[in-house]
Design a protein around this motif. Structure first.
Motif, PDB file in Angstrom:
ATOM      1  N   ILE A  13       0.866  -1.185   0.000  1.00  0.00           N
ATOM      2  CA  ILE A  13       0.000   0.000   0.000  1.00  0.00           C
ATOM      3  C   ILE A  13       0.896   1.227   0.000  1.00  0.00           C
ATOM      4  CG2 ILE A  13      -1.739   1.353   1.268  1.00  0.00           C
ATOM      5  CD1 ILE A  13      -2.889  -1.158   2.345  1.00  0.00           C
ATOM      6  N   GLU A  14       0.627   2.145  -0.931  1.00  0.00           N
ATOM      7  CA  GLU A  14       1.426   3.367  -1.025  1.00  0.00           C
ATOM      8  C   GLU A  14       0.993   4.376   0.044  1.00  0.00           C
ATOM      9  OE1 GLU A  14       3.956   3.596  -2.865  1.00  0.00           O
ATOM     10  OE2 GLU A  14       3.684   1.840  -4.147  1.00  0.00           O
ATOM     11  N   TYR A  15       1.811   5.403   0.229  1.00  0.00           N
ATOM     12  CA  TYR A  15       1.544   6.409   1.262  1.00  0.00           C
ATOM     13  C   TYR A  15       0.284   7.226   0.970  1.00  0.00           C
ATOM     14  CZ  TYR A  15       3.407   9.874  -1.978  1.00  0.00           C
ATOM     15  OH  TYR A  15       3.618  10.681  -3.070  1.00  0.00           O
TER      16      TYR A  15
ATOM     17  N   VAL B 100      -8.446  -0.872   8.561  1.00  0.00           N
ATOM     18  CA  VAL B 100      -8.093  -0.027   7.424  1.00  0.00           C
ATOM     19  C   VAL B 100      -6.572   0.081   7.401  1.00  0.00           C
ATOM     20  CG1 VAL B 100      -8.296   2.236   6.359  1.00  0.00           C
ATOM     21  CG2 VAL B 100     -10.242   1.255   7.596  1.00  0.00           C
ATOM     22  N   TYR B 101      -5.987  -0.381   6.318  1.00  0.00           N
ATOM     23  CA  TYR B 101      -4.528  -0.411   6.230  1.00  0.00           C
ATOM     24  C   TYR B 101      -4.008   0.845   5.537  1.00  0.00           C
ATOM     25  CZ  TYR B 101      -4.838  -5.303   7.617  1.00  0.00           C
ATOM     26  OH  TYR B 101      -5.087  -6.462   8.305  1.00  0.00           O
ATOM     27  N   THR B 102      -2.840   1.299   6.014  1.00  0.00           N
ATOM     28  CA  THR B 102      -2.183   2.454   5.407  1.00  0.00           C
ATOM     29  C   THR B 102      -0.843   2.015   4.824  1.00  0.00           C
ATOM     30  OG1 THR B 102      -1.266   3.051   7.590  1.00  0.00           O
ATOM     31  CG2 THR B 102      -3.332   4.109   6.935  1.00  0.00           C
ATOM     32  N   ALA B 103       0.013   2.957   4.470  1.00  0.00           N
ATOM     33  CA  ALA B 103       1.242   2.669   3.725  1.00  0.00           C
ATOM     34  C   ALA B 103       2.086   1.588   4.404  1.00  0.00           C
ATOM     35  CB  ALA B 103       2.052   3.953   3.574  1.00  0.00           C
TER      36      ALA B 103
ATOM     37  N   PHE C  26      -5.046  -6.000  -1.675  1.00  0.00           N
ATOM     38  CA  PHE C  26      -5.712  -4.873  -1.006  1.00  0.00           C
ATOM     39  C   PHE C  26      -6.666  -4.196  -1.972  1.00  0.00           C
ATOM     40  CE2 PHE C  26      -1.967  -5.124   1.792  1.00  0.00           C
ATOM     41  CZ  PHE C  26      -2.617  -5.147   3.021  1.00  0.00           C
ATOM     42  N   LYS C  27      -7.842  -3.909  -1.437  1.00  0.00           N
ATOM     43  CA  LYS C  27      -8.788  -3.076  -2.181  1.00  0.00           C
ATOM     44  C   LYS C  27      -8.468  -1.624  -1.830  1.00  0.00           C
ATOM     45  CE  LYS C  27     -13.722  -2.576  -3.224  1.00  0.00           C
ATOM     46  NZ  LYS C  27     -15.089  -3.076  -2.922  1.00  0.00           N
ATOM     47  N   ILE C  28      -8.062  -0.866  -2.822  1.00  0.00           N
ATOM     48  CA  ILE C  28      -7.455   0.437  -2.596  1.00  0.00           C
ATOM     49  C   ILE C  28      -8.474   1.574  -2.688  1.00  0.00           C
ATOM     50  CG2 ILE C  28      -5.729   2.066  -3.446  1.00  0.00           C
ATOM     51  CD1 ILE C  28      -4.597  -0.410  -2.040  1.00  0.00           C
TER      52      ILE C  28
END
Length: 332
Positions: free
Chosen positions: A33-35, A54-57, A68-70
Motif C-alpha cells: 500500500i502506497e503512502y 483499514v490499512y495504510t502505507a 488490497f482493495k485500494i
C-alpha cells in the motif's frame, strides 16, 4: 553409477523447481500500500473483503491469495464549472467553484458499504445540489458585490452536505473539523455523517451573469436606484417640513416669552407706580397735617379753605389776586 547420477540430477532439478516456486510464492505473498492509499484486505479467489482494519502505507505478508482493495488517501479535486444557480430575485447566474475533499479513515467502512468505489460522481452531484440550495437567499447584487460572503456560504453548505454535522475525532485535523454546534460522535446517526468525507479546501471561481440576465439585473439596479432616490426626496421634504415647523415653533415660543416678559414688566411698573403714589400721598398727608398743626388751623372750615387754595394753586391756568385792582401773577 548411472542410476546414482540420475538420482542426483532429479534431486537437483526438484530442488531448483521448489526454490523457484517458493521464490515465486514468496514474492507474490507480499502486498503493498502506497503512502497515498488506504486499503482493505481482499481474497483474490473469492473476492471477499475483510473490513476489520483499514490499512495504510506499508508492505504486508499475507500470502499470494490476498490483495488490497485500494481507496485514495490524498485529495480528491472537484471542479463545478459554470453551474447554474438561481438567486433570490429569480435570476440565473453561472458559478465556477473548486474544492478538495479527503476520505475519512474512521468512516471508510461506511463509505465502502454505501458506495463501494463509485462515490465520486455521487459526491459531485450532492455538492452541486448543496451549492444551488445555498444561494437562493441572496440577490444577484449581493452575489456580485460580496464574494467573501458567497464563498463562505457555499463552502459551509457543501462541507456540511458532504461531511455531515458531526464533530471529528481530532478537532485539530483541519480548520472546520469541529465547527460550532457540531454533534458529538456518541449522538450522531448515519444521516448526520453525510457522505463520509472531509471538504477541507474550497475556492470560489468565476461568477458569470449572462447577457440577458445582466440586462435585467441592470434594469433592476436602475429601478432600485430610482426608488432609493425617490425615498430620499420624500425624506428631504419631510425633513424640510419638520424643520419649518420647528422654526415656527421656536418663533412662537420666543414670542410667548416676549409677551410674558412684557406683561411681567408692565405689572412690575404698575405696582411700582402704585407704590410710589401711595408713598407720595401718605407723605403729603403727613406733611399737610403737620403744616395745619403748625399754622394753628384747627377748625375744619379753615382746613377746607387751605386745601381749596392749594388745589387752585396746582392748576396751571389759575392766577391769584389780592383784590380786583392788583393781580398777582404766577403761583404763590
Amino acid at each position: 553409477m548411472g542410476n546414482t547420477t540420475h538420482v542426483w540430477i532429479t534431486i537437483g532439478l526438484g530442488t531448483c523447481v521448489f526454490l523457484i516456486i517458493g521464490s515465486f510464492l514468496m514474492v507474490y505473498s507480499f502486498s503493498y500500500i502506497e503512502y497515498y492509499e488506504y486499503g482493505f484486505k481482499r481474497q483474490k479467489s473469492t473476492g471477499i473483503v475483510d473490513k476489520t482494519d483499514v490499512y495504510t502505507a506499508g508492505r504486508y505478508f499475507y500470502g499470494p491469495d490476498m490483495e488490497f482493495k485500494i481507496f485514495p488517501r490524498d485529495a480528491h479535486y472537484v471542479t463545478l464549472k459554470s453551474a447554474k444557480i438561481f438567486t433570490a430575485d429569480k435570476l440565473e447566474v453561472l458559478l465556477t467553484v473548486h474544492f478538495q475533499y479527503f476520505l475519512r479513515k474512521d468512516l471508510l467502512v461506511l463509505l465502502h458499504d454505501t458506495f463501494d468505489l463509485d462515490y465520486s460522481d455521487i459526491i459531485k452531484t450532492s455538492a452541486l445540489d448543496a451549492m444551488k440550495g445555498s444561494t437562493t437567499a441572496y440577490t444577484t447584487r449581493e452575489l456580485v458585490s460580496d464574494r467573501k460572503l458567497l464563498e463562505e456560504t457555499i463552502y459551509k453548505a457543501v462541507r456540511e452536505r458532504l461531511g455531515g454535522t458531526c464533530c471529528r475525532p481530532d478537532c485539530s485535523s483541519y480548520a472546520y473539523a469541529c465547527p460550532p454546534n457540531c454533534k458529538p460522535n456518541t449522538t450522531c446517526t448515519l444521516k448526520d455523517k453525510g457522505y463520509f468525507v472531509d471538504v477541507r479546501y474550497f475556492q470560489l471561481g468565476e461568477v458569470t451573469i449572462p447577457a440577458t440576465v445582466q440586462e435585467r439585473f441592470m434594469r433592476s439596479l436602475t429601478l432600485q436606484e430610482e426608488s432609493d432616490r425617490e425615498v430620499l426626496v420624500q425624506e428631504a421634504k419631510v425633513v424640510r417640513k419638520n424643520t419649518t415647523a420647528m422654526v415656527q415653533q421656536m418663533r412662537n415660543k420666543a414670542e410667548e416669552i416676549w409677551n410674558d416678559g412684557t406683561a411681567e414688566a408692565n405689572l412690575i411698573s404698575a405696582r411700582a407706580l402704585a407704590n410710589y403714589t401711595a408713598v407720595l400721598e401718605t407723605a403729603r398727608a403727613e406733611g399737610l397735617k403737620h403744616i395745619l398743626n403748625e399754622m394753628g388751623f384747627l377748625q375744619q372750615e379753615h382746613k377746607n379753605s387751605f386745601n381749596y387754595l392749594r388745589a387752585l394753586r396746582e392748576l396751571p391756568m389759575a392766577h391769584f389776586t389780592v383784590d380786583f385792582q392788583q393781580r398777582i401773577a404766577g403761583n404763590v
